[in-house]
Design an enzyme around this catalytic site. Structure first.
Site, PDB file in Angstrom:
ATOM      1  N   LYS A  83       0.804  -1.221   0.000  1.00 22.35           N
ATOM      2  CA  LYS A  83       0.000   0.000   0.000  1.00 22.35           C
ATOM      3  C   LYS A  83       0.842   1.278   0.000  1.00 22.35           C
ATOM      4  CE  LYS A  83      -4.081  -2.021   2.206  1.00 22.35           C
ATOM      5  NZ  LYS A  83      -5.038  -1.919   3.332  1.00 22.35           N
ATOM      6  N   ASN A 104      -4.772   1.934  -1.676  1.00 21.92           N
ATOM      7  CA  ASN A 104      -5.311   0.580  -1.816  1.00 21.92           C
ATOM      8  C   ASN A 104      -6.124   0.409  -3.103  1.00 21.92           C
ATOM      9  OD1 ASN A 104      -7.707   1.952  -1.099  1.00 21.92           O
ATOM     10  ND2 ASN A 104      -8.512   0.144  -0.046  1.00 21.92           N
ATOM     11  N   ASP A 119      -9.815   2.570   2.181  1.00 24.41           N
ATOM     12  CA  ASP A 119      -9.800   2.091   3.571  1.00 24.41           C
ATOM     13  C   ASP A 119     -10.184   3.222   4.520  1.00 24.41           C
ATOM     14  OD1 ASP A 119      -8.963  -0.482   2.922  1.00 24.41           O
ATOM     15  OD2 ASP A 119      -6.839  -0.027   3.225  1.00 24.41           O
ATOM     16  N   ASP A 167       3.642   0.429  17.251  1.00 29.18           N
ATOM     17  CA  ASP A 167       4.137  -0.380  16.144  1.00 29.18           C
ATOM     18  C   ASP A 167       5.483  -0.960  16.562  1.00 29.18           C
ATOM     19  OD1 ASP A 167       3.433  -0.484  12.877  1.00 29.18           O
ATOM     20  OD2 ASP A 167       5.499  -0.975  13.407  1.00 29.18           O
ATOM     21  N   GLY A 253     -14.017  -7.248  10.843  1.00 24.51           N
ATOM     22  CA  GLY A 253     -13.547  -6.619   9.620  1.00 24.51           C
ATOM     23  C   GLY A 253     -14.516  -6.627   8.460  1.00 24.51           C
TER      24      GLY A 253
END
Length: 291
Positions: A83, A104, A119, A167, A253
């Protein structure tokens, strides 16, 4: 690289169309069926290909994009891990793609490539409708990659009071927090962040069928949390299963997967998609995959 209004529009296409999805480990994706079924419902013929770089296809994005253009594709969806890597290969970015720093959906038009991020809209709409009234005071976002960037900006647009980003890659959370603005900050202490968070969002691939586990120690979850995951295979990840068992409000999701596809279909074809039809296709595939 241009960021102009033209990146937000496409031609209305008719007849036979070809699209595809670039990614790794995508053989179980429900995206092809959603697009092909919606196209058929609108009187179009659509072929949607999976370009899976785990299945022996070249992983050179420049080659894939050039091949797709030569084959007269209307466009391509892009998923993990491409992406962000696809951006240097594009001519234009939509405002959402520029802000998020990830693409995306790529539309081919007039010899040029237009990058979009569906997204961003898909997650925001899914959170608003799927967890209506959820407290947005303090949200812990796990994952600062292409999907995490879209989610962080969507949360910021929803006026979340505080967005804490985690992260495992050095500097990734700090870079994303800087891009998002003053409401966002990087965190390294997941236990401390979870203790004060009202909501927790997983934007990592951890929990997918091919990468089982949880992105956070589930012992840190409390019934007061709401928990969202963008993974849809499986639809109930271990993170969501543990959260539900505790009594947390959860969001899987499905909604984001359907809504981003609804927007991508419109970008590819120039025609609005029927959300209920695409959702029905998504759910039918889930029933067929069930043991």
């Amino acid at each position: 690289m241009n960021t102009d209004p033209a990146a937000e529009t496409t031609l209305v296409r008719t007849g036979s169309l070809r699209m595809g999805l670039i990614g790794r480990g995508i053989q179980l994706s429900r995206t092809p069926a959603m697009h092909e079924a919606e196209a058929a419902a609108q009187g179009l013929t659509c072929r949607y290909d999976l370009i899976d770089t785990d299945a022996g296809t070249t992983d050179e994005l420049s080659d894939i994009l050039a091949w797709a253009e030569d084959e007269d594709f209307a466009g391509l969806n892009v998923t993990y891990p491409y992406k962000q890597a696809v951006i240097p290969h594009l001519h234009h970015l939509s405002d959402a793609a520029r802000r998020v720093g990830a693409v995306n959906t790529v539309v081919f038009r007039g010899g040029e490539r237009f990058g979009h991020n569906t997204d961003f809209w898909g997650f925001g709409e899914n959170l608003r409708t799927g967890l209506a009234g959820a407290p947005l005071d303090d949200v812990l976002l796990i994952g600062a990659g292409g999907a995490g960037g879209a989610l962080a900006h969507a949360l910021n647009d929803m006026a979340v009071g505080r967005i804490r980003i985690a992260d495992t890659r050095d500097g990734a959370a700090a870079a994303l927090a800087h891009d998002v603005g003053p409401r966002a900050e990087p965190v390294g202490d997941l236990a401390g962040a979870a203790a004060s968070a009202t909501g927790i969002v997983n934007a990592t691939p951890v929990g997918m069928a091919k990468l089982p586990g949880t992105p956070i120690d589930t012992g840190l979850l409390e019934p007061r949390h709401w928990v969202a995951d963008i993974i849809y295979f499986p639809l109930e990840t271990e993170l969501l299963r543990c959260a539900r068992a505790l009594g947390c409000r959860t969001l899987d999701g499905e909604g984001m997967a359907v809504l981003q596809a609804v927007r991508a279909f419109q970008l590819f074809t120039g025609r609005p998609a029927e959300q209920s039809r695409m959702r029905a296709t998504f759910r039918l595939l889930g029933e067929e995959a069930a043991p």
